[in-house]
Design a protein around this motif. Structure first.
Motif, PDB file in Angstrom:
ATOM      1  N   PRO A 123     -25.169  39.304 -46.334  1.00  0.00           N
ATOM      2  CA  PRO A 123     -26.258  38.358 -46.636  1.00  0.00           C
ATOM      3  C   PRO A 123     -27.333  38.966 -47.535  1.00  0.00           C
ATOM      4  O   PRO A 123     -27.964  38.257 -48.323  1.00  0.00           O
ATOM      5  CB  PRO A 123     -26.830  38.026 -45.251  1.00  0.00           C
ATOM      6  N   LEU A 124     -27.536  40.275 -47.435  1.00  0.00           N
ATOM      7  CA  LEU A 124     -28.567  40.921 -48.251  1.00  0.00           C
ATOM      8  C   LEU A 124     -28.235  40.861 -49.741  1.00  0.00           C
ATOM      9  O   LEU A 124     -29.146  40.885 -50.582  1.00  0.00           O
ATOM     10  CB  LEU A 124     -28.733  42.386 -47.824  1.00  0.00           C
ATOM     11  N   GLN A 125     -26.939  40.786 -50.081  1.00  0.00           N
ATOM     12  CA  GLN A 125     -26.565  40.721 -51.487  1.00  0.00           C
ATOM     13  C   GLN A 125     -26.992  39.409 -52.139  1.00  0.00           C
ATOM     14  O   GLN A 125     -27.194  39.344 -53.350  1.00  0.00           O
ATOM     15  CB  GLN A 125     -25.057  40.920 -51.647  1.00  0.00           C
ATOM     16  N   PHE A 126     -27.132  38.357 -51.321  1.00  0.00           N
ATOM     17  CA  PHE A 126     -27.566  37.066 -51.856  1.00  0.00           C
ATOM     18  C   PHE A 126     -29.064  37.064 -52.144  1.00  0.00           C
ATOM     19  O   PHE A 126     -29.536  36.315 -52.987  1.00  0.00           O
ATOM     20  CB  PHE A 126     -27.233  35.952 -50.852  1.00  0.00           C
ATOM     21  N   ARG A 127     -29.819  37.897 -51.436  1.00  0.00           N
ATOM     22  CA  ARG A 127     -31.282  37.871 -51.568  1.00  0.00           C
ATOM     23  C   ARG A 127     -31.764  38.532 -52.853  1.00  0.00           C
ATOM     24  O   ARG A 127     -32.887  38.309 -53.268  1.00  0.00           O
ATOM     25  CB  ARG A 127     -31.923  38.563 -50.353  1.00  0.00           C
ATOM     26  N   GLU A 182     -15.771  36.603 -48.908  1.00  0.00           N
ATOM     27  CA  GLU A 182     -15.935  36.259 -47.497  1.00  0.00           C
ATOM     28  C   GLU A 182     -17.398  36.408 -47.086  1.00  0.00           C
ATOM     29  O   GLU A 182     -18.025  37.441 -47.327  1.00  0.00           O
ATOM     30  CB  GLU A 182     -15.061  37.162 -46.624  1.00  0.00           C
ATOM     31  N   ILE A 183     -17.925  35.347 -46.481  1.00  0.00           N
ATOM     32  CA  ILE A 183     -19.300  35.386 -45.966  1.00  0.00           C
ATOM     33  C   ILE A 183     -19.267  35.090 -44.475  1.00  0.00           C
ATOM     34  O   ILE A 183     -18.291  34.531 -43.955  1.00  0.00           O
ATOM     35  CB  ILE A 183     -20.203  34.369 -46.689  1.00  0.00           C
ATOM     36  N   THR A 184     -20.340  35.448 -43.773  1.00  0.00           N
ATOM     37  CA  THR A 184     -20.433  35.176 -42.338  1.00  0.00           C
ATOM     38  C   THR A 184     -21.436  34.057 -42.098  1.00  0.00           C
ATOM     39  O   THR A 184     -22.222  33.690 -42.982  1.00  0.00           O
ATOM     40  CB  THR A 184     -20.881  36.429 -41.570  1.00  0.00           C
ATOM     41  N   GLU A 185     -21.424  33.544 -40.873  1.00  0.00           N
ATOM     42  CA  GLU A 185     -22.335  32.457 -40.528  1.00  0.00           C
ATOM     43  C   GLU A 185     -23.799  32.913 -40.571  1.00  0.00           C
ATOM     44  O   GLU A 185     -24.704  32.094 -40.710  1.00  0.00           O
ATOM     45  CB  GLU A 185     -22.000  31.933 -39.133  1.00  0.00           C
ATOM     46  N   THR A 186     -24.038  34.222 -40.466  1.00  0.00           N
ATOM     47  CA  THR A 186     -25.416  34.740 -40.509  1.00  0.00           C
ATOM     48  C   THR A 186     -26.103  34.346 -41.806  1.00  0.00           C
ATOM     49  O   THR A 186     -27.302  34.046 -41.824  1.00  0.00           O
ATOM     50  CB  THR A 186     -25.402  36.272 -40.383  1.00  0.00           C
ATOM     51  N   LEU A 187     -25.355  34.337 -42.900  1.00  0.00           N
ATOM     52  CA  LEU A 187     -25.926  33.974 -44.191  1.00  0.00           C
ATOM     53  C   LEU A 187     -26.417  32.533 -44.186  1.00  0.00           C
ATOM     54  O   LEU A 187     -27.498  32.224 -44.689  1.00  0.00           O
ATOM     55  CB  LEU A 187     -24.879  34.170 -45.291  1.00  0.00           C
ATOM     56  N   LEU A 188     -25.649  31.630 -43.585  1.00  0.00           N
ATOM     57  CA  LEU A 188     -26.000  30.220 -43.589  1.00  0.00           C
ATOM     58  C   LEU A 188     -27.117  29.896 -42.606  1.00  0.00           C
ATOM     59  O   LEU A 188     -27.704  28.812 -42.668  1.00  0.00           O
ATOM     60  CB  LEU A 188     -24.767  29.380 -43.279  1.00  0.00           C
ATOM     61  N   LEU A 189     -27.404  30.810 -41.694  1.00  0.00           N
ATOM     62  CA  LEU A 189     -28.523  30.600 -40.776  1.00  0.00           C
ATOM     63  C   LEU A 189     -29.840  30.442 -41.533  1.00  0.00           C
ATOM     64  O   LEU A 189     -30.766  29.788 -41.070  1.00  0.00           O
ATOM     65  CB  LEU A 189     -28.648  31.777 -39.802  1.00  0.00           C
ATOM     66  N   GLU A 190     -29.950  31.092 -42.699  1.00  0.00           N
ATOM     67  CA  GLU A 190     -31.191  31.053 -43.465  1.00  0.00           C
ATOM     68  C   GLU A 190     -31.451  29.676 -44.074  1.00  0.00           C
ATOM     69  O   GLU A 190     -32.575  29.367 -44.439  1.00  0.00           O
ATOM     70  CB  GLU A 190     -31.145  32.101 -44.578  1.00  0.00           C
ATOM     71  N   LYS A 191     -30.415  28.851 -44.193  1.00  0.00           N
ATOM     72  CA  LYS A 191     -30.543  27.506 -44.751  1.00  0.00           C
ATOM     73  C   LYS A 191     -31.283  27.535 -46.093  1.00  0.00           C
ATOM     74  O   LYS A 191     -32.186  26.744 -46.354  1.00  0.00           O
ATOM     75  CB  LYS A 191     -31.263  26.582 -43.768  1.00  0.00           C
ATOM     76  N   SER A 192     -30.882  28.477 -46.913  1.00  0.00           N
ATOM     77  CA  SER A 192     -31.559  28.671 -48.196  1.00  0.00           C
ATOM     78  C   SER A 192     -30.864  27.865 -49.280  1.00  0.00           C
ATOM     79  O   SER A 192     -29.637  27.894 -49.415  1.00  0.00           O
ATOM     80  CB  SER A 192     -31.564  30.163 -48.551  1.00  0.00           C
ATOM     81  N   SER A 193     -31.670  27.138 -50.064  1.00  0.00           N
ATOM     82  CA  SER A 193     -31.109  26.388 -51.190  1.00  0.00           C
ATOM     83  C   SER A 193     -30.553  27.347 -52.239  1.00  0.00           C
ATOM     84  O   SER A 193     -29.586  27.025 -52.935  1.00  0.00           O
ATOM     85  CB  SER A 193     -32.188  25.501 -51.807  1.00  0.00           C
ATOM     86  N   GLN A 194     -31.147  28.528 -52.352  1.00  0.00           N
ATOM     87  CA  GLN A 194     -30.660  29.522 -53.307  1.00  0.00           C
ATOM     88  C   GLN A 194     -29.262  29.996 -52.925  1.00  0.00           C
ATOM     89  O   GLN A 194     -28.397  30.172 -53.787  1.00  0.00           O
ATOM     90  CB  GLN A 194     -31.619  30.713 -53.364  1.00  0.00           C
ATOM     91  N   VAL A 195     -29.033  30.208 -51.618  1.00  0.00           N
ATOM     92  CA  VAL A 195     -27.716  30.658 -51.155  1.00  0.00           C
ATOM     93  C   VAL A 195     -26.662  29.609 -51.472  1.00  0.00           C
ATOM     94  O   VAL A 195     -25.586  29.918 -52.014  1.00  0.00           O
ATOM     95  CB  VAL A 195     -27.757  30.954 -49.644  1.00  0.00           C
ATOM     96  N   LEU A 196     -26.963  28.348 -51.143  1.00  0.00           N
ATOM     97  CA  LEU A 196     -25.985  27.283 -51.389  1.00  0.00           C
ATOM     98  C   LEU A 196     -25.735  27.102 -52.884  1.00  0.00           C
ATOM     99  O   LEU A 196     -24.598  26.872 -53.309  1.00  0.00           O
ATOM    100  CB  LEU A 196     -26.475  25.970 -50.774  1.00  0.00           C
ATOM    101  N   ALA A 197     -26.795  27.232 -53.683  1.00  0.00           N
ATOM    102  CA  ALA A 197     -26.625  27.103 -55.131  1.00  0.00           C
ATOM    103  C   ALA A 197     -25.734  28.214 -55.672  1.00  0.00           C
ATOM    104  O   ALA A 197     -24.870  27.983 -56.537  1.00  0.00           O
ATOM    105  CB  ALA A 197     -27.995  27.144 -55.815  1.00  0.00           C
ATOM    106  N   THR A 198     -25.892  29.421 -55.153  1.00  0.00           N
ATOM    107  CA  THR A 198     -25.058  30.548 -55.591  1.00  0.00           C
ATOM    108  C   THR A 198     -23.605  30.327 -55.181  1.00  0.00           C
ATOM    109  O   THR A 198     -22.675  30.586 -55.972  1.00  0.00           O
ATOM    110  CB  THR A 198     -25.580  31.862 -54.992  1.00  0.00           C
TER     111      THR A 198
END
Length: 734
Positions: A567-571, A596-612
């Motif tokens: 998840p830190l790589q997305f930030r 491969e990503i884990t559910e921890t990343l989606l916990l942040e509910k970040s629009s930036q994460v989904l856009a990436t």
């Protein structure tokens, strides 16, 4: 004007006939001899008079030459005020009237004509009165006075009476001096900085500007009764005292008293000048009261926490050093209690940061009320406080304080209508056993707090030597890991993904391995957490992504490679260009790369994460959800993004053959995946029984030690070559 020349008398002519001898004169009688003697005396006296006149004329010329070289204008008047002598400078000063100057002319007449011409602006509207005043001053000279001419020049006039009633006048052009004075007055009177002129003799205040009057509150007349020392609150030394450089003087702060009694801080700049005829000192008074207050606030903020007002780490260490110095002279000890609030982030997330800030201030208030005056309290991090207990005799003293603190903090807080409960954990370190200096004690207490949070929560834990050993080991791992990343000492190993229907290899998951030169192969479970805590995960992840793409580009076109993302790589915001660059450099088609990503990343509910994620999928990259089923709301995440693959966590696969609950869960996940049209992969397949159950439920892929452990790329190439050979042989047999 020079005096008129005196004509010489004509000499008596003696007749002499040319060509004839003069006749002898007749012998004079006694009366005739007396007449001749008288005539001779007259001739002699006339010669003396002519010599005297010549001497006088020469003296006059010398006098004129002497006064002409003077820089001041000089004029001589007879008792009737008539011109007798003047120099060139006088004519230059009064050049508009110089055509009127002649010997015997009356000065009053030239002045009157000059008034008519407009040579004297001050006379306008009161011409006769002005002329009368000017003439009166001439015959009754006193102090010097100034005269303004039509062209703007200013003349200083000084006149004196001679013994015979005549007048000697001195004229000095002071135009430049007046301009400088005007500039000074402008800078002085109109200056927004308070300014004071003090006499060097007696220190009396001679003059003040409007800014000083407004700033100090004294009237101008009141100021002129004071000395500079009357304004000074405490200092007896003068601001312009000798022996200090200008920098030292500017750096000094003076305290003055206003008329209302308030104190102000000043920086004083001084310069010596002439005030009229007396030496004086000009003082510029820069009010730095607000600056001093701001500096005090900044100094406070540099050593205190802005939210709670408690000391920060710097000030705490200073206080600790003083306490430790005292304990070295006695048998007392110092206990450091590091307190961390439990689940403080949940308060911020649910009630907002405003409530969280009020909670922190409430905790600080309760801690203050629990401690003695001789104890120290500080806030170090967002939810961590440190208490330094002084005069500790035995560990039980620290235990009693820790219990009091936990009880005080555990009481509910009423904040904006919310009843907030918060717990805390405490790590305790004691001098001198756990450290003899402030830094060591703080580290020891921090390690004890980490143990209390991870193992107990809501209680306290003392520091133990093993904690320090673990901390040193972790620091060693961090240092070696940095070196391994920089020198590419990490290696990707690949574990096969098997198609359960055909048994062939469809792809590989890239797993990082660290062959340490001293410790051998280090487990990812030991260094991956360190990489995530220190931020090294970004460099590590980028390195593994590039290496995996380069290796996979050499495999058959139908074999994919899967790479795990933290998840830190997305930030960091650079994941998309990182993936694009890896594909471009390796030449690997995007369809053959799985991330491969884990559910921890989606916990942040970040629009930036989904856009990436959407941008990566647009490239053609496949996205997999790893460890499915272990999160809080796995099903909701399937709605937020169209995954290409779901990987069942190995905790559900273990003992699948004998565990009915696990079978029901796996069956549901496989059914869900089929309904969504995504590939289902089971992780951690280790037995034939587990494999049989997965095949029976229709699982698409399997991964685990039953098929193969993770292998280096050289062995993977051999596996793929063997598979290709087996497929060709089967094709020939068929």
């Amino acid at each position: 004007m020079r005096p008129k020349k005196i004509k010489k008398p004509k000499q008596a002519r003696v007749s002499r006939l040319r060509g004839h001898q003069a006749k002898a004169l007749p012998k004079l009688s006694g009366g005739s001899r007396r007449a001749a003697a008288e005539i001779g005396e007259l001739v002699r006296q006339r010669a003396q008079a002519e010599a005297a006149i010549a001497d006088a004329r020469k003296s006059n010329e010398l006098l004129r030459e002497a006064i002409d070289i003077l820089p001041q204008g000089i004029v001589f008047l007879d008792p009737e005020g008539r011109y007798t002598l003047w120099n060139k400078k006088y004519s230059e000063i009064y050049k508009r009237s110089s055509d009127l100057f002649e010997y015997g002319a009356r000065l009053e007449d030239t002045i009157r004509i000059g008034v008519e011409r407009g040579d004297y602006p001050a006379s306008k509207g009161r011409e006769e009165e002005w002329i009368a005043e000017r003439v009166s001053r001439m015959y009754q000279p006193g102090e010097r006075h100034e005269q303004v001419l039509a062209d703007g020049r200013v003349v200083l006039i000084e006149e004196r009476l001679t013994s015979d009633g005549g007048i000697v006048g001195l004229r000095v052009d002071i135009t430049e001096l007046k301009q400088r004075e005007a500039s000074f007055r402008l800078l002085f009177d109109g200056n927004p900085v308070p300014m004071i002129v003090c006499a060097l003799d007696g220190e009396r205040i001679l003059s003040v500007n409007d800014a000083a009057i407004a700033h100090y509150g004294y009237a101008r007349t009141e100021f002129e009764k004071l000395t500079i020392k009357n304004l000074q609150a405490f200092d007896t030394e003068l601001p312009w005292a000798a022996g200090r450089s200008s920098d030292e003087q500017a750096a000094r702060t003076w305290k003055h008293v206003r008329a209302d009694g308030t104190l102000i801080d000043l920086a004083i700049y001084s310069r010596q000048l002439m005030h009229g005829d007396q030496p004086a000192m000009l003082l510029a008074l820069m009010d730095i009261t607000e600056r001093k207050r701001a500096e005090a606030r900044l100094a406070f903020m540099a050593q205190h926490d802005g939210l709670t007002g408690l000391p920060n780490r710097n000030l705490l260490r200073q206080k600790m050093d003083e306490m430790l110095l005292h304990t070295r002279r006695s048998s007392d000890k110092v206990a450091v209690l590091m307190l961390g609030l439990d689940n403080f982030k949940a308060v911020n997330d649910t009630l907002g940061h405003g409530i969280g800030d009020k909670l922190l201030r409430g905790v600080a208030k309760r801690l203050r009320s629990t401690l003695r005056d001789e104890d120290a309290l500080a806030r170090l991090n967002s939810d961590e406080f440190t208490i330094v207990q002084n005069g500790v005799v035995r560990p039980e003293d620290a235990v009693l304080l820790a219990k009091r603190i936990l009880d005080a903090i555990g009481e509910p807080y009423l904040l904006e209508g919310h009843s907030v409960l918060i717990g805390a954990s405490i790590g305790i370190a004691m001098s001198p056993g756990d450290g003899e200096d402030s830094e060591k004690l703080l580290k020891s207490a921090d390690m004890a707090l980490s143990r209390a949070k991870s193992e107990f929560r809501g209680t306290f834990s003392f520091f133990e030597a093993e904690m320090d050993a673990r901390a040193r080991s972790r620091r060693k791992i961090e240092t070696d890991l940095r070196d391994a990343i920089q020198n590419e000492g990490l290696r990707p190993y690949y574990q096969p993904l098997i198609d359960l229907a055909s048994g062939r290899i469809t792809g590989f998951e890239a797993l990082v391995r660290w062959p340490h030169p001293e410790r051998g192969m280090i487990s990812p479970g030991e260094f991956i957490p360190v990489a995530e805590e220190t931020g090294l995960i970004n460099a590590l992840g980028g390195l593994m992504l590039h290496r995996a793409c380069m290796d996979a580009a050499q495999w058959p076109d139908d074999v994919r490679v899967a790479v795990n993302l933290s998840p830190l790589q997305f930030r960091t915001g650079n994941l998309l260009p990182l993936v694009t660059d890896a594909l471009k450099r390796s030449g690997l088609p995007a369809r053959r790369l799985e991330l491969e990503i884990t559910e921890t990343l989606l916990l942040e509910k970040s629009s930036q994460v989904l856009a990436t994620l959407h941008a990566l999928r647009t490239l053609g990259v496949r996205i997999s959800m790893d460890d499915f089923g272990t999160g809080y709301s796995s099903l909701s995440y399937l709605r937020s993004f169209p995954f290409d693959k779901i990987k069942i966590d190995q905790s559900f696969v273990r003992d699948l053959g004998s565990n009915r609950d696990a079978q029901a869960i796996v069956r549901s996940i496989i059914s869900l995946g089929m309904g969504l049209g995504v590939t289902i992969t089971a992780e951690g397949v280790e037995t034939e029984s587990e494999l049989s159950c997965l095949r029976a439920e229709g699982c698409h892929e399997g991964q685990g030690f039953l098929f193969s452990r993770a292998r280096p790329n050289a062995e993977i190439v051999s596996l793929l070559t063997a598979q290709r050979g087996a497929e060709m042989e089967s094709a020939l047999v068929a």
